[in-house]
Design a protein around this motif. Structure first.
Motif, PDB file in Angstrom:
ATOM      1  N   GLY A   3       4.111 -10.774   2.329  1.00  0.00           N
ATOM      2  CA  GLY A   3       2.990 -11.269   1.429  1.00  0.00           C
ATOM      3  C   GLY A   3       3.177 -12.571   1.162  1.00  0.00           C
ATOM      4  O   GLY A   3       2.359 -13.412   0.621  1.00  0.00           O
ATOM      5  N   ASP A   6      -3.543  -4.554  -0.108  1.00  0.00           N
ATOM      6  CA  ASP A   6      -2.952  -5.868   0.657  1.00  0.00           C
ATOM      7  C   ASP A   6      -2.953  -5.442   2.324  1.00  0.00           C
ATOM      8  O   ASP A   6      -2.585  -4.556   2.442  1.00  0.00           O
ATOM      9  N   ASP A  60       6.266  -6.541   1.370  1.00  0.00           N
ATOM     10  CA  ASP A  60       6.202  -7.626   0.145  1.00  0.00           C
ATOM     11  C   ASP A  60       6.709  -8.983   0.718  1.00  0.00           C
ATOM     12  O   ASP A  60       6.106  -9.790   0.252  1.00  0.00           O
ATOM     13  N   GLN A 107      -6.588  -8.902   6.425  1.00  0.00           N
ATOM     14  CA  GLN A 107      -5.841 -10.108   5.861  1.00  0.00           C
ATOM     15  C   GLN A 107      -7.474 -11.043   5.744  1.00  0.00           C
ATOM     16  O   GLN A 107      -7.510 -11.684   4.667  1.00  0.00           O
ATOM     17  N   ASN A 109      -0.546  -6.521   3.793  1.00  0.00           N
ATOM     18  CA  ASN A 109       0.765  -6.129   4.514  1.00  0.00           C
ATOM     19  C   ASN A 109       1.022  -4.455   4.337  1.00  0.00           C
ATOM     20  O   ASN A 109       1.754  -3.883   5.025  1.00  0.00           O
ATOM     21  N   GLU A 162       1.091 -16.298   0.117  1.00  0.00           N
ATOM     22  CA  GLU A 162       1.651 -16.927  -1.236  1.00  0.00           C
ATOM     23  C   GLU A 162       1.932 -18.351  -0.765  1.00  0.00           C
ATOM     24  O   GLU A 162       1.392 -19.287  -1.520  1.00  0.00           O
TER      25      GLU A 162
END
Length: 1568
Positions: free
Chosen positions: A1028, A1257, A1025, A379, A1259, A1032
């Motif tokens: 994520g 990503d 997802d 991350q 994740n 965001e």
């Protein structure tokens, strides 16, 4: 404070965090010089004392040549010592040398380290010497020391290098070069420490047991097994390939240790028990008064149930009584000592496994934490790359350590299980040899064998997983703690779901178990009927009854499949709950977590860490209930074993062996009972027998003759008086006890083989002619319980064993009753009597044969357990007491027997063309008669052997090295034949199974499982997802609609998963039940249509096995295996898909990994299958030897051979342990290699994630690594399951083999005979020839004859003349080779078999009945009314008997008709014939089975009822056919005479000779 001191000691900074905060991190010099040096040294100094102990202890120095390896090791260490000195020298030179700089002295560390190292190297030199003296091959601690040292030196290694590269020159050349020299030497030492140092004298031993010569690395990776795995891959393994056991794994060693700890424990328990009994005695008295009423009540209930099967009722009653007994005897024996004994015996291995398990449990929880660090690293893009690589390597190292510790733990546990089983088996065996008759009575032979097989196995199964008792709770607690740290209280939601799932599963399991028991009942019922069908197949064919029985079996099978369907539905629900628990749990947890407050945002690290924790949690939660259930079962076994092992031993002081007595046997005022508190059976016995005398013991049945023998052997409790026996004993029991060994071994019985003596014994015991007939002479292997010997032969072998043993005193318990009278005479003359081999020995003979009594020295007469008279034959005869009464009764019986003896036992056997023994002139020489009788016995035996072959077959499979070269080959062939089914066959067989399931079903099953996996992957992708969002919506409020969508979709995908999984499982259940139904009905359908020849040449056991074992496999094992394989495969594919999706690079690694995987699996499967087979093959001899021992206990004790049998038992168990041990190791071998592949998957998944972290990503990284972490276990499972599926799918092939056997002719053909055919009943043979099998000679050579309507024809001839073949031909059991038979001008070969067989009637020689009602036995198709059935019962004189039965016609007949007398069975067969009443009756006359009265009844009924039919009688007693219209005399398959009896008698041909032997002359026949 500490750091400051260290900095002064080093002369540089100890720690500075800035070192790590740069792209190329390093450790400060001071850390490298202190901590990294101290770690390995401390380790060595802690371990060294153990090695130095050996130096002090072994005074005798082993000065044999030093091995090269030892010299190399010592050389390397000496060089290292020199480098340390050189280091010190450099430092001293710099500080005190001529050009030294006085202002800056070197820091303390530069003095301390070389000195420390120098001392350490001296220590290592000493350790090596200590190891050599102790005879060790290598040392774990020294290997680990070198490994630690090299790892710790890697840091200074790269520090120095990087510094040199940076500066472009080396600052401190001497230290730099010394460091690299010593590093090189350390590497060499590390390599050397991995090699085993095998002394030359141990080389041979290590060839036989490579494990003993395996070094540390080879031991932890199980590399020493490679050669065996390779061998197993190239060719099927056999018992000879197995390696020797380690000393500590051998039965003798384990048993000795176990007994050593068991004795004190058991003694303490006995003391506790006696104290308890004293307290209880008052209570017991009260309860004893209440008990009788209960018992009466239970039996009353049993009688009232009318429809219930008699057998079941009996069994139920027994179980009730047993339960009552159990409650009464709740703790009627010393208890709770077994577990402590086991613990003390195997303490060390238990503690070792605990350590490994603890380590492994801790490591399990490290991976999720590393995963968390990994995710947070990806991350944060600002962090340095080396961190990621560090985590990847750490993940790999942790996984590797986990694999290694786990496999060591498993190995310890399985070996422990094996050892516990061995200890218990050996203890049970040892106990069985000394157990008293009281304890023996309490359990049957079967139950005792069960202690050895089932109960010991239970302990084995539980001990392998006993550590889960503490490990499961520990894992659960740790997981919950970690989860709480991640998600807080919302974990409780998920936990709640898990806890709820457990009782539902438990409920389902108990329900399934109930159904399983019901299902087993159907299975037993079906197997019982199948057994009867196959045993009575000939009768079914003769009566054309196959359809009725086929329907019965199909009905039961239907019930069985119904129960199975229910079970599989329950199973699919529990699978659903188990497989979907992770989805449900994570759904509950995450939903609550995000609902609780808006601040809770699901991040990648949180989500994936908790998912991997939930996965860890799943296993212990599933295991605990299973473990507890199996512990409960083991508790039952524990009680049974404790009761048996704590039972009383036989009292060895009953019989004294005082040599000062001048009599051979003396009993003074003795009273003896079988049980401790029972009334004595023998009362006030006084008996003195002089040495060398022959004493006969006579008395009526039940007067205590055999008990007297047992008392002399010391098998009975003596209530008063004593017995003294001078010299050794030999004992011949009434029922011969024969071992499963060669005939020679049975006679030698452990004595050395002396050819002369042996021959003499064989001759005397009339065994010489038998040896000529047996295929291997005296090396023929005798089956279990002497199955391939006749009764007389067994008795003679038993006698020969006694004679060969050359004892002083012979106890002969009626050995002459089992042999024919002339053989008995021979044995008496040559062995027992005044001129026999034993004439100078003391002989005590129990006998019923009056003819021998005049020749004995003394007669002892027993009456109701009391000696009533003793004296010589003449004196007793004259005294007119009990003896003369005895003589009178027996004289009568014997004369009756003589009359009925004519023609006894001539078996209708057609392969043997031997003149009939009974027709030999009685005044011929004795030897001749014996050999003829023997030959006859042999021919009878051959015919019986067909029915009893399966047991012998199993014998041959355990490969024995006997002196006969052909035997082992036979055995091996059997095994190999089963193993050939590898390789190409599999796919075809697999397709056969899928075809039976139905292609549509198969496709749907695959599809639904596939969709389920897709949903699972979808759910996880959705989760990644979702995580994520945390990035965001960083520092923003999380919109609730978004949250609800996330939770909703996540839940929906979870539900979809569950639905598809459930659907797939249900479809698979239905499909597999269809397959099972189809395969079974095909098999049954075909077996009933196979010609009789097949059953004559195939052991019934083999056919039964297809219906039992193979159908069971198809029913239960294959569907489970198939499902597991499919699921594992899809999971593995899913994992690879997800990892590739996250990091496309991963695709490169798949191919090499898949190859490694494939090879490992192929090698393993071949070896493992063979080891499993060897295990089961070598297991049966243990149980059969034990069963044999228990049944021959009195013989073994009489000959004092207990030690020899103990040794033999140890050898047998060891043979089995060899394959079990290797099987355990091969499982570990596989697991460690597969886990290595799995660990590589984890490593590469992490590595590629780090490499491509800029493009993906965080994740997705979490997802792919958490997937990779779970793959190891799945890979392991996949191999296990595929190998099991491969082993099991063979069952389909075996069943198919029997569905394609050649059938006999059609049951109903196109040309059908007229409705009323045969009306007249005329039979014509036209040049009729027949043979049993194409490769055999003709049995009937062109028979031509006409038999008119209603003629009565008698058919006679010697054994093997072809009498029975004639009937077989009429029924087309065998088909014509040439010629034809016409019945009423219809050629029987043109019509269907059932049309033919339904219109003929036969009363067969041996009456076969089937279990079921009486009515079913008479009329299986329900064609006739009850009135008709009662009428035929009246005609066959059974009406009074049947109407007297409670259930009348519905009376249940036991298996084989065992609850009816032989006469009643014969009459039932007559009733069958009367019921069918066709125009042609064939009567295959019963031999000695029926008493004369029944015989007359049958003859009269037939004369009256069948007067208008054509009757063909195959006669064994000429009396019965003297009133026939014509007699056909057959000889060697031709008709030699065919005329009326009176004409034949006048002709004085064959018939006349036979009649003369039977005592029939023309005069007497006219009276008839």
């Amino acid at each position: 404070m500490c750091a400051a001191a260290l900095e002064e000691y080093c002369g540089s900074t100890f720690w500075n965090a800035s070192y790590l905060k740069r792209p190329d991190p390093d450790l400060p010099l001071c850390v490298e010089q202190t901590v990294l040096v101290w770690i390995p040294l401390c380790f060595l100094w802690l371990c060294a004392p153990w090695h130095l102990l050996a130096l002090c202890q072994s005074a005798k120095v082993n000065t044999k040549q030093l091995s090269k390896l030892y010299i190399c090791k010592q050389l390397v260490v000496s060089l290292l010592f020199l480098t340390a000195i050189a280091h010190l020298g450099v430092t001293l030179g710099e500080d005190f040398g001529p050009n030294s700089d006085q202002s800056s002295k070197n820091a303390g560390v530069y003095y301390a380290n070389p000195v420390l190292l120098a001392v350490t190297w001296i220590l290592v030199l000493l350790c090596h010497e200590g190891l050599r003296r102790a005879g060790a091959i290598d040392s774990t601690s020294i290997f680990l020391f070198w490994l630690l040292l090299v790892v710790c030196d890697i840091f200074p290694f790269q520090t120095l290098l990087r510094e040199a590269v940076r500066l472009g020159e080396v600052r401190d050349v001497p230290r730099f070069s010394l460091f690299y020299i010593s590093f090189g030497l350390e590497l060499i030492a590390l390599v050397l420490s991995t090699v085993a140092d095998i002394p030359p004298e141990a080389k041979d031993f290590i060839k036989k047991n490579p494990e003993a010569g395996a070094a540390f690395l080879s031991r932890i990776t199980f590399n020493w097994l490679n050669s065996m795995v390779l061998k197993g891959y190239k060719q099927p393994l056999v018992q000879e390939d197995m390696w020797d056991l380690n000393e500590s794994d051998s039965t003798a060693f384990i048993n000795e240790r176990f007994q050593h700890f068991m004795k004190p424990e058991l003694d303490a328990a006995r003391v506790r028990f006696q104290n308890k009994m004293k307290k209880k005695s008052a209570k017991t008295r009260d309860s004893a008064q209440e008990d009788p009423q209960q018992n009466g009540l239970s039996s009353g209930l049993g009688k009232g149930v009318s429809q219930d099967v008699l057998m079941m009722e009996e069994r139920g009653k027994r179980e009730d009584e047993k339960k009552k007994k159990d409650n009464k005897e709740e703790e009627n024996y010393p208890n709770s000592w077994l577990i402590t004994t086991i613990y003390k015996t195997f303490k060390r291995i238990l503690i070792e496994s605990v350590c490994f398990k603890l380590l492994q449990d801790v490591l399990t929880f490290v991976s999720p934490q590393l995963l968390k660090l990994m995710v947070s690293f990806t991350q944060d893009k600002s962090r340095h790359a080396w961190e990621g690589y560090l985590y990847a390597v750490l993940l790999m190292v942790v996984a590797l350590l986990q694999s290694l510790t786990l496999q060591q733990y498993f190995q310890r546990c399985h070996v422990l299980g094996m050892k516990v089983r061995t200890a218990l088996m050996a203890a049970v065996y040892k106990k069985a040899l000394v157990v008293s008759n009281d304890t023996r009575k309490e359990s049957t032979v079967g139950e005792t064998v069960n202690l050895m097989s089932a109960d010991a196995q239970r302990f084995n199964d539980v001990t392998t997983s006993i550590h889960l008792l503490w490990s499961c709770p520990l894992q659960i607690i740790i997981s919950i703690v970690f989860l709480w740290l991640e998600l807080g209280p919302s974990v409780l939601a998920g936990l709640g779901v898990m806890v709820l799932i457990i009782p539902t599963n438990a409920l389902l399991a108990t329900k399934a178990r109930k159904l399983q028991i019901e299902n087993m009942k159907f299975k037993d019922k079906r197997m019982k009927i199948m057994n009867e069908i196959l045993n009575g197949i000939k009768i079914l064919k003769l009566y054309a009854w196959e359809p009725s029985f086929q329907k019965q079996v199909e009905d039961i099978r239907g019930e069985e499949l119904k129960a199975m369907k229910k079970i599989t539905y329950l199973q699919s629900i529990s699978i659903l709950t188990f497989r979907c628990s992770p989805a449900l749990v994570s759904l509950a947890t995450f939903a609550i977590f995000v609902r609780v407050s808006n601040d809770n945002v699901l991040t990648a690290e949180k989500a994936f860490t908790s998912i991997s924790l939930f996965n860890i949690l799943r296993a212990p939660l599933a295991m605990l209930p299973m473990l507890i259930a199996s512990i409960v079962q083991t508790a039952v076994s524990k009680n049974r074993l404790e009761k048996f092992l704590a039972g009383e031993d036989i009292d060895s002081d009953i019989v004294c062996q005082d040599p000062s007595f001048n009599t051979a046997v003396s009993v003074c005022d003795g009273s003896f009972a079988w049980e401790k508190d029972a009334k004595p059976l023998l009362k006030d016995v006084n008996l003195d027998i002089e040495p060398g005398r022959l004493v006969a013991v006579v008395g009526a049945v039940g007067s205590g003759k055999s008990s007297l023998m047992s008392a002399l052997l010391g098998e009975m409790h003596s209530t008063k008086g004593f017995i003294n026996i001078r010299g050794s004993l030999a004992f011949v029991p009434q029922q011969a006890w024969i071992q499963n060994a060669t005939l020679r071994d049975n006679i030698l019985f452990g004595s050395p083989h002396e050819e002369e003596n042996f021959k003499k014994v064989i001759q005397a015991c009339a065994l010489a002619p038998d040896l000529e007939l047996l295929p291997g002479g005296d090396l023929t292997e005798i089956g279990e319980k002497g199955i391939n010997l006749s009764g007389g032969q067994k008795q003679r072998v038993s006698l020969a064993r006694a004679v060969y043993s050359q004892a002083d005193i012979y106890l002969l318990d009626d050995p002459l009753s089992a042999v024919d009278s002339h053989v008995g005479k021979h044995l008496f003359e040559k062995v027992i009597g005044p001129n026999g081999i034993l004439k100078n020995k003391t002989r005590i003979l129990v006998t019923h044969g009056i003819s021998f009594l005049p020749y004995v020295d003394e007669i002892v007469v027993l009456e109701n357990g009391v000696i009533s008279e003793v004296g010589s034959y003449e004196n007793l005869r004259a005294s007119g007491g009990a003896f003369s009464k005895f003589l009178d009764t027996y004289a009568k019986e014997q004369s009756n027997q003589r009359n009925s003896e004519t023609g006894e036992g001539q078996d209708a056997e057609d392969f043997e063309l031997i003149p009939d023994g009974d027709n030999a002139q009685p005044d011929g020489p004795l030897e001749d008669t014996v050999s003829l009788t023997l030959k006859r016995e042999n021919s009878i035996r051959r015919s019986q052997r067909n029915g009893r072959f399966d047991v012998r077959l199993r014998r041959n499979t355990s490969i024995k090295k006997s002196a006969n070269a052909y035997e082992p080959q036979k055995g091996q062939k059997l095994i190999e034949k089963e193993t050939m089914e590898t390789g190409q066959v599999k796919l075809a067989v697999f397709l056969q199974y899928l075809r039976a399931m139905g292609w549509g079903y198969s496709a749907m099953v695959f599809l639904s499982y596939f969709t389920q996996n897709a949903a699972l992957i979808g759910q996880n992708l959705w989760l990644s997802d979702w995580t994520g969002d945390s990035v965001e919506y960083y520092n923003m409020t999380y919109p609730s609609w978004k949250r609800d969508t996330r939770v909703g979709v996540f839940g929906a995908l979870g539900v979809a998963q569950g639905l598809f999984l459930f659907l797939g499982t249900l479809l698979l259940a239905n499909a597999s039940i269809d397959a099972a139904r189809i395969l079974h009905s095909r098999l049954l359908n075909n077996i009933l249509r196979v010609p009789m020849v097949f059953f004559d040449t195939t052991p019934i056991g083999r056919v039964i096995n297809r219906f039992a074992k193979d159908i069971f496999t198809i029913d239960e094992a294959i569907p489970t295996n198939l499902r597991a394989c499919l699921q594992c495969l899809l999971v593995v594919l899913g994992t690879i898909f997800v990892i590739c999706l996250a990091t496309p690079f991963f695709a490169i690694v798949i191919i090499p990994l898949a190859l490694i995987y494939f090879f490992v699996q192929r090698f393993y499967i071949a070896t493992s299958r063979q080891l499993r087979r060897l295990d089961s093959v070598s297991r049966s001899p243990i149980y059969s030897h034990f069963g044999e021992t228990v049944s021959g206990l009195s013989v073994i004790r009489a000959y004092k051979h207990q030690e020899r049998f103990l040794k033999h038992n140890e050898v047998t168990i060891d043979e089995n342990l060899k394959s079990i041990y290797l099987r355990i190791m091969s499982d570990r071998w596989l697991a460690i290699r597969l886990e290595f592949v799995g660990n590589l998957v984890v490593f590469f998944a992490a590595l590629f994630a780090v490499i491509s972290r800029d493009s993906i990503d965080s994740n997705v990284v979490g997802l792919s690594v958490s997937y990779a972490l779970s793959v190891t276990e799945t890979l392991n499972w996949l191999v296990r399951m595929t190998s099991e599926l491969e082993t099991n799918i063979v069952a389909v092939e075996r069943v198919n083999e029997y569905t394609h056997l050649k059938n006999e002719a059609d049951w109903v053909a196109d040309t059908r005979p007229p409705q009323m055919w045969p009306e007249a009943g005329r039979v014509q043979f036209e040049n009729y020839k027949v043979r049993y099998r194409p490769e055999l000679d003709l049995v009937l050579h062109g028979i031509t004859c006409d038999i008119d309507s209603t003629e009565k024809i008698g058919i006679v001839g010697r054994t093997g003349a072809g009498k029975s073949s004639l009937t077989n031909c009429l029924f087309r059991i065998i088909e014509a080779a040439e010629g034809r038979i016409l019945i009423d001008d219809v050629d029987i070969a043109t019509i269907g078999l059932h049309d033919l067989r339904n219109r003929l009637t036969i009363i067969p020689q041996d009456p076969v009945l089937f279990s079921g009602s009486l009515r079913m036995n008479l009329d299986p198709f329900d064609k006739f009314s009850d009135e008709e059935i009662w009428r035929v019962l009246e005609l066959s004189h059974l009406k009074s008997y049947v109407s007297g039965l409670q259930e009348g016609l519905q009376h249940k007949v036991a298996e084989g008709g065992e609850n009816l007398s032989v006469g009643q069975r014969q009459l039932l067969c007559l009733a069958r014939a009367l019921l069918r009443k066709s125009r042609i009756l064939i009567l295959d006359e019963a031999t000695a089975a029926v008493d004369l009265e029944t015989d007359n009844l049958i003859q009269n009924t037939i004369r009256k009822e069948f007067s208008d039919c054509t009757v063909l009688t195959i006669a064994h007693r000429l009396h019965s056919i003297m009133d026939s219209s014509r007699v056909m005399v057959l000889d060697a398959g031709k008709i030699v005479e065919f005329d009326s009896p009176s004409n034949l008698l006048e002709k004085e041909g064959h018939f006349y000779a036979m009649a003369k032997d039977a005592g029939i002359t023309l005069e007497s026949s006219t009276h008839l």
